[in-house]
Design an enzyme around this catalytic site. Structure first.
Site, PDB file in Angstrom:
ATOM      1  N   LYS A  15     -10.554  -5.292  24.345  1.00  0.00           N
ATOM      2  CA  LYS A  15     -10.245  -4.877  22.972  1.00  0.00           C
ATOM      3  C   LYS A  15      -8.862  -4.227  22.867  1.00  0.00           C
ATOM      4  O   LYS A  15      -8.108  -4.552  21.959  1.00  0.00           O
ATOM      5  CB  LYS A  15     -11.292  -3.878  22.441  1.00  0.00           C
ATOM      6  CG  LYS A  15     -12.708  -4.415  22.374  1.00  0.00           C
ATOM      7  CD  LYS A  15     -13.646  -3.423  21.693  1.00  0.00           C
ATOM      8  CE  LYS A  15     -13.786  -2.110  22.418  1.00  0.00           C
ATOM      9  NZ  LYS A  15     -14.414  -2.197  23.759  1.00  0.00           N
ATOM     10  N   ARG A  90     -18.705   3.085  16.344  1.00  0.00           N
ATOM     11  CA  ARG A  90     -19.517   2.824  17.532  1.00  0.00           C
ATOM     12  C   ARG A  90     -20.985   3.152  17.280  1.00  0.00           C
ATOM     13  O   ARG A  90     -21.821   2.910  18.154  1.00  0.00           O
ATOM     14  CB  ARG A  90     -19.035   3.749  18.652  1.00  0.00           C
ATOM     15  CG  ARG A  90     -18.330   3.107  19.811  1.00  0.00           C
ATOM     16  CD  ARG A  90     -17.857   4.260  20.683  1.00  0.00           C
ATOM     17  NE  ARG A  90     -17.528   3.922  22.030  1.00  0.00           N
ATOM     18  CZ  ARG A  90     -16.323   3.560  22.462  1.00  0.00           C
ATOM     19  NH1 ARG A  90     -15.337   3.415  21.637  1.00  0.00           N
ATOM     20  NH2 ARG A  90     -16.119   3.337  23.737  1.00  0.00           N
ATOM     21  N   ARG A 129      -9.559  -2.103  36.755  1.00  0.00           N
ATOM     22  CA  ARG A 129      -8.800  -1.132  35.955  1.00  0.00           C
ATOM     23  C   ARG A 129      -8.875   0.263  36.594  1.00  0.00           C
ATOM     24  O   ARG A 129      -7.927   1.028  36.540  1.00  0.00           O
ATOM     25  CB  ARG A 129      -9.318  -1.099  34.511  1.00  0.00           C
ATOM     26  CG  ARG A 129      -8.447  -0.252  33.602  1.00  0.00           C
ATOM     27  CD  ARG A 129      -8.807  -0.427  32.149  1.00  0.00           C
ATOM     28  NE  ARG A 129     -10.035   0.280  31.805  1.00  0.00           N
ATOM     29  CZ  ARG A 129     -10.592   0.267  30.595  1.00  0.00           C
ATOM     30  NH1 ARG A 129     -10.050  -0.451  29.633  1.00  0.00           N
ATOM     31  NH2 ARG A 129     -11.690   0.942  30.351  1.00  0.00           N
ATOM     32  N   ARG A 135      -8.690   5.601  35.571  1.00  0.00           N
ATOM     33  CA  ARG A 135      -9.488   6.259  34.529  1.00  0.00           C
ATOM     34  C   ARG A 135     -10.810   6.737  35.116  1.00  0.00           C
ATOM     35  O   ARG A 135     -11.562   5.933  35.677  1.00  0.00           O
ATOM     36  CB  ARG A 135      -9.752   5.270  33.383  1.00  0.00           C
ATOM     37  CG  ARG A 135      -8.885   5.528  32.172  1.00  0.00           C
ATOM     38  CD  ARG A 135      -9.145   4.529  31.089  1.00  0.00           C
ATOM     39  NE  ARG A 135     -10.461   4.668  30.461  1.00  0.00           N
ATOM     40  CZ  ARG A 135     -10.821   4.010  29.374  1.00  0.00           C
ATOM     41  NH1 ARG A 135      -9.967   3.187  28.790  1.00  0.00           N
ATOM     42  NH2 ARG A 135     -12.013   4.174  28.872  1.00  0.00           N
ATOM     43  N   ARG A 146     -21.822   3.367  30.343  1.00  0.00           N
ATOM     44  CA  ARG A 146     -21.102   3.028  29.098  1.00  0.00           C
ATOM     45  C   ARG A 146     -21.632   1.706  28.521  1.00  0.00           C
ATOM     46  O   ARG A 146     -21.712   1.541  27.301  1.00  0.00           O
ATOM     47  CB  ARG A 146     -19.595   2.950  29.356  1.00  0.00           C
ATOM     48  CG  ARG A 146     -18.985   4.359  29.531  1.00  0.00           C
ATOM     49  CD  ARG A 146     -17.626   4.307  30.190  1.00  0.00           C
ATOM     50  NE  ARG A 146     -16.623   3.616  29.415  1.00  0.00           N
ATOM     51  CZ  ARG A 146     -15.582   2.985  29.940  1.00  0.00           C
ATOM     52  NH1 ARG A 146     -15.402   2.936  31.251  1.00  0.00           N
ATOM     53  NH2 ARG A 146     -14.709   2.390  29.162  1.00  0.00           N
TER      54      ARG A 146
HETATM   55  P1  AMP Z   1     -12.772   3.596  24.981  1.00  0.00           P
HETATM   56  O1  AMP Z   1     -11.330   3.752  25.371  1.00  0.00           O
HETATM   57  O2  AMP Z   1     -12.933   2.973  23.623  1.00  0.00           O
HETATM   58  O3  AMP Z   1     -13.596   2.928  26.036  1.00  0.00           O
HETATM   59  O4  AMP Z   1     -13.357   5.075  24.819  1.00  0.00           O
HETATM   60  C1  AMP Z   1     -13.407   5.976  25.916  1.00  0.00           C
HETATM   61  C2  AMP Z   1     -14.372   7.103  25.618  1.00  0.00           C
HETATM   62  O5  AMP Z   1     -13.932   7.840  24.472  1.00  0.00           O
HETATM   63  C3  AMP Z   1     -15.802   6.667  25.258  1.00  0.00           C
HETATM   64  O6  AMP Z   1     -16.590   6.447  26.400  1.00  0.00           O
HETATM   65  C4  AMP Z   1     -16.283   7.865  24.444  1.00  0.00           C
HETATM   66  O7  AMP Z   1     -16.604   8.963  25.282  1.00  0.00           O
HETATM   67  C5  AMP Z   1     -15.017   8.234  23.662  1.00  0.00           C
HETATM   68  N1  AMP Z   1     -14.962   7.483  22.380  1.00  0.00           N
HETATM   69  C6  AMP Z   1     -14.033   6.566  22.005  1.00  0.00           C
HETATM   70  N2  AMP Z   1     -14.282   6.099  20.776  1.00  0.00           N
HETATM   71  C7  AMP Z   1     -15.410   6.725  20.349  1.00  0.00           C
HETATM   72  C8  AMP Z   1     -16.184   6.645  19.164  1.00  0.00           C
HETATM   73  N3  AMP Z   1     -15.867   5.819  18.151  1.00  0.00           N
HETATM   74  N4  AMP Z   1     -17.288   7.436  19.084  1.00  0.00           N
HETATM   75  C9  AMP Z   1     -17.637   8.276  20.079  1.00  0.00           C
HETATM   76  N5  AMP Z   1     -16.955   8.376  21.232  1.00  0.00           N
HETATM   77  C10 AMP Z   1     -15.844   7.611  21.380  1.00  0.00           C
END
Ligand code: AMP
Length: 196
Positions: A15, A90, A129, A135, A146
């Site tokens: 994404k 989400r 990654r 990360r 996740r």
């Molecule tokens: P991502 O980079 O989208 O994989 O997000 C990394 C982490 O940030 C996720 O595992 C959540 O802990 C937090 N996060 C990102 N976007 C959201 C969201 N829309 N709602 C809740 N937590 C989020």
């Protein structure tokens, strides 16, 4: 033209990479809640400190914090004519908050792109990654969690947007440019034009 879009899909579906490319081609900002949260973590802001334990565990940050953050970001002038959301909404509560924000501004979403990728494939990608970017939440056990969180809390949103007639499903497996082309043609079929 305006384009209010959302990319949805499991962690590791690509994404972020696709959002950057599409944002340039469409001339709208890519807004990643994950990136915004990571910036808060790095800067050790109050929000960052509140979000840290959830992010490290691979859990969603609470809706109230996330919705406020997105509301602020979407209120900035560069998002007035359109945006590409990556990683938000989400949860069903986040869908409600986004709908409310858009209705207040007399707009609505134009399309939702689902990037489809099998769990085994995304686990492999995220392992890579973890080595490249370090990360903490790309650790394999956290990745599996996740994916569960995605399946339970986020995957149901796909049906919500499908019912609204907004969903375009795109195969997320392949070369980066190839996947971008698939998304662009799916959006073009919905009247969303690429000028660049
Ligand atoms: P991502 O980079 O989208 O994989 O997000 C990394 C982490 O940030 C996720 O595992 C959540 O802990 C937090 N996060 C990102 N976007 C959201 C969201 N829309 N709602 C809740 N937590 C989020």
């Amino acid at each position: 033209m305006s384009a209010r879009l959302l990319l949805i899909g499991p962690p590791g579906a690509g994404k972020g990479t696709q959002a950057q490319r599409l944002s340039e081609a469409l001339g709208v900002p890519a807004i990643s809640t994950g990136d915004i949260f990571r910036m808060h973590l790095r800067n050790e802001t109050e929000l960052g400190l509140k979000a840290k334990a959830f992010m490290d565990a691979g859990d969603n940050v609470p809706d109230s914090l996330t919705n406020d953050l997105v509301r602020d970001r979407l209120s900035q002038p560069d998002a007035a004519a359109g945006f590409l959301l990556d990683g938000y909404p989400r949860t069903t509560d986040q869908v409600r908050a986004l709908d409310e924000f858009l209705a207040e501004h007399g707009t609505s979403m134009d399309a939702v792109v689902e990037l489809v990728a099998e769990p085994d494939v995304v686990v492999e990608r995220l392992k890579k990654r973890a080595l490249d970017q370090g990360r903490a939440d790309d650790d394999e056990a956290v990745v599996r969690h996740r994916l569960d969180v995605y399946a339970q809390q986020t995957a149901p949103l796909i049906g919500v947007y499908a019912e609204r007639g907004l969903l375009a499903k795109v195969d997320g497996i392949g070369e980066i440019a190839e996947v971008t082309e698939r998304i662009e043609s799916a959006l073009a079929a919905r009247g969303i034009l690429f000028t660049a």
